[in-house]
Design a protein around this motif. Structure first.
Motif, short mmCIF file in Angstrom:
data_model
loop_
_atom_site.label_atom_id
_atom_site.label_comp_id
_atom_site.label_asym_id
_atom_site.label_seq_id
_atom_site.Cartn_x
_atom_site.Cartn_y
_atom_site.Cartn_z
N GLU A 53 -65.36 -21.25 106.24
CA GLU A 53 -63.96 -20.93 106.51
C GLU A 53 -63.44 -20.22 105.28
O GLU A 53 -63.72 -20.64 104.15
N ILE A 66 -60.16 -19.28 103.26
CA ILE A 66 -58.74 -19.61 103.16
C ILE A 66 -58.07 -18.65 102.19
O ILE A 66 -58.60 -18.35 101.11
N ARG A 125 -54.44 -17.77 100.22
CA ARG A 125 -53.19 -18.42 99.83
C ARG A 125 -52.28 -17.47 99.06
O ARG A 125 -52.71 -16.85 98.08
N ALA A 137 -49.64 -24.75 98.56
CA ALA A 137 -49.25 -25.69 99.63
C ALA A 137 -50.46 -26.54 99.97
O ALA A 137 -51.58 -26.26 99.51
N GLY A 138 -50.23 -27.56 100.76
CA GLY A 138 -51.31 -28.36 101.35
C GLY A 138 -52.31 -28.88 100.33
O GLY A 138 -51.94 -29.42 99.29
N SER A 139 -53.59 -28.70 100.64
CA SER A 139 -54.65 -29.29 99.80
C SER A 139 -54.66 -28.67 98.41
O SER A 139 -55.05 -29.32 97.44
N PHE A 140 -54.24 -27.40 98.30
CA PHE A 140 -54.20 -26.73 96.97
C PHE A 140 -53.19 -27.45 96.07
O PHE A 140 -53.47 -27.75 94.90
N ASP A 186 -65.42 -30.45 105.67
CA ASP A 186 -65.21 -29.06 105.22
C ASP A 186 -65.13 -28.92 103.69
O ASP A 186 -64.13 -28.46 103.15
N ASP A 226 -50.12 -19.50 103.70
CA ASP A 226 -51.59 -19.52 103.62
C ASP A 226 -52.16 -19.49 105.04
O ASP A 226 -51.42 -19.68 106.01
N PHE A 227 -53.44 -19.24 105.14
CA PHE A 227 -54.09 -19.24 106.46
C PHE A 227 -55.60 -19.32 106.31
O PHE A 227 -56.14 -19.10 105.22
N LYS A 228 -56.24 -19.63 107.44
CA LYS A 228 -57.70 -19.80 107.47
C LYS A 228 -58.31 -18.76 108.41
O LYS A 228 -57.78 -18.52 109.51
N ASP A 248 -51.58 -23.00 114.30
CA ASP A 248 -52.55 -24.06 114.00
C ASP A 248 -53.36 -23.74 112.75
O ASP A 248 -53.91 -24.65 112.13
N SER A 249 -53.48 -22.46 112.42
CA SER A 249 -54.39 -22.08 111.32
C SER A 249 -53.67 -21.40 110.16
O SER A 249 -54.32 -20.93 109.23
N CYS A 250 -52.35 -21.33 110.25
CA CYS A 250 -51.56 -20.68 109.18
C CYS A 250 -50.42 -21.60 108.77
O CYS A 250 -50.01 -22.47 109.54
N ARG A 251 -49.87 -21.37 107.57
CA ARG A 251 -48.57 -21.96 107.23
C ARG A 251 -47.53 -20.86 107.27
O ARG A 251 -47.68 -19.83 106.59
N ARG A 259 -48.84 -32.38 111.63
CA ARG A 259 -49.53 -33.19 110.61
C ARG A 259 -48.57 -34.18 109.95
O ARG A 259 -48.93 -35.29 109.63
#
Ligand code: UDP
Length: 237
Positions: free
Chosen positions: A89, A91, A93, A97-100, A128, A174-176, A195-198, A214
């Motif tokens: 995947e 990603i 950014r 945000a998120g996991s970062f 992942d 961000d997005f995947k 579902d795959s972007c912020r 989430r």
């Protein structure tokens, strides 16, 4: 005869196409988060994500990005070129945000001095895990040349999508992305959706993406509908 079910993912099912060069992606209403720990059916999500993805893929194709998109068959089913998915995947950014934010201890929304690209192994069992380029080439998941192509495409996609969402008064945080190989060419595959972007509203910062699910923020589908409404208004085609 019904098309053969090839694969059931968390929010999409993949069916064989009528020939060997195509497959059919069905966008379902299932939503999952936390690697499947949280699950729900959100009635109407499949239709919304299918339409958002088709608008974005047509826009990207028109602007020189090769994708697997062929056409919509109905409201939830997309005809796509059959690809061999590359098992990483990608990603992208633009803001923390998120996991970062969690991993590096920086508040969400912190500006980044350059666009961040990350690679993760596509593996639900392993959660992942992030991978660097030498790990990816060492395991033969992609060659260095393929990595360079994916990085170049990811940055071009980011520029095109950021400009489009800016016209929608949305910040693309961000997005995947996922890529696949079709006739030895690397093409963009999978979906691009809330579902795959912020997506954050430019004026208020309101989250218009899967973080509403989430983080139990409510009105998930209202946010997805708003993204689609603004995209249609921006008339990307
Ligand atoms: N993302 C995704 N699928 C994944 C992991 C991430 O679509 O399996 C998207 C996610 O929606 C966000 C971006 O990639 O837009 C970055 O996600 P992050 O690494 O921050 O992970 P998360 O906080 O979602 O766990």
């Amino acid at each position: 005869m019904a098309n053969e079910l090839l694969y059931t993912g968390k929010s999409k099912s993949v069916y064989a196409g009528d020939d060997n060069h195509t497959c059919i992606l069905e966008f379902r209403d299932s939503a999952t988060a936390g690697n499947g720990a949280k699950k729900a059916e959100l009635e109407g999500k499949g239709v919304l994500n299918a339409e958002i993805t088709s608008i974005l893929y047509r826009y990207l194709e028109k602007n020189g990005i090769e994708t697997h998109f062929v056409k919509m068959l109905d409201e939830t089913r997309m005809l796509a070129k059959k690809v061999d998915i590359i098992n990483v995947e990608v990603i992208v950014r633009n803001l923390a945000a998120g996991s970062f934010s969690k991993r590096y201890g920086v508040p969400e929304g912190t500006p980044l001095k350059n666009t961040v690209l990350e690679f993760c192994l596509k593996s639900d069992e392993l959660g992942d895990p992030m991978m660097n380029e030498s790990q990816i080439t060492a395991l033969g998941i992609a060659s260095q040349k393929e990595l360079e192509t994916m990085k170049d495409m990811a940055l071009r996609i980011n520029a095109l999508l950021s400009a489009l969402f800016d016209r929608c008064d949305i910040i693309l945080v961000d997005f995947k992305l996922e890529f696949g190989k079709h006739d030895d060419r690397i093409v963009l595959a999978d979906e691009i959706s809330p579902d795959s972007c912020r997506f954050w509203d430019k004026a208020t910062g309101k989250k218009l993406d899967k973080d509403r699910f989430r983080r139990d923020l409510g009105d998930v589908l209202g946010a997805y509908r708003e993204v689609l409404r603004r995209l249609k208004h921006a008339q990307p085609l």
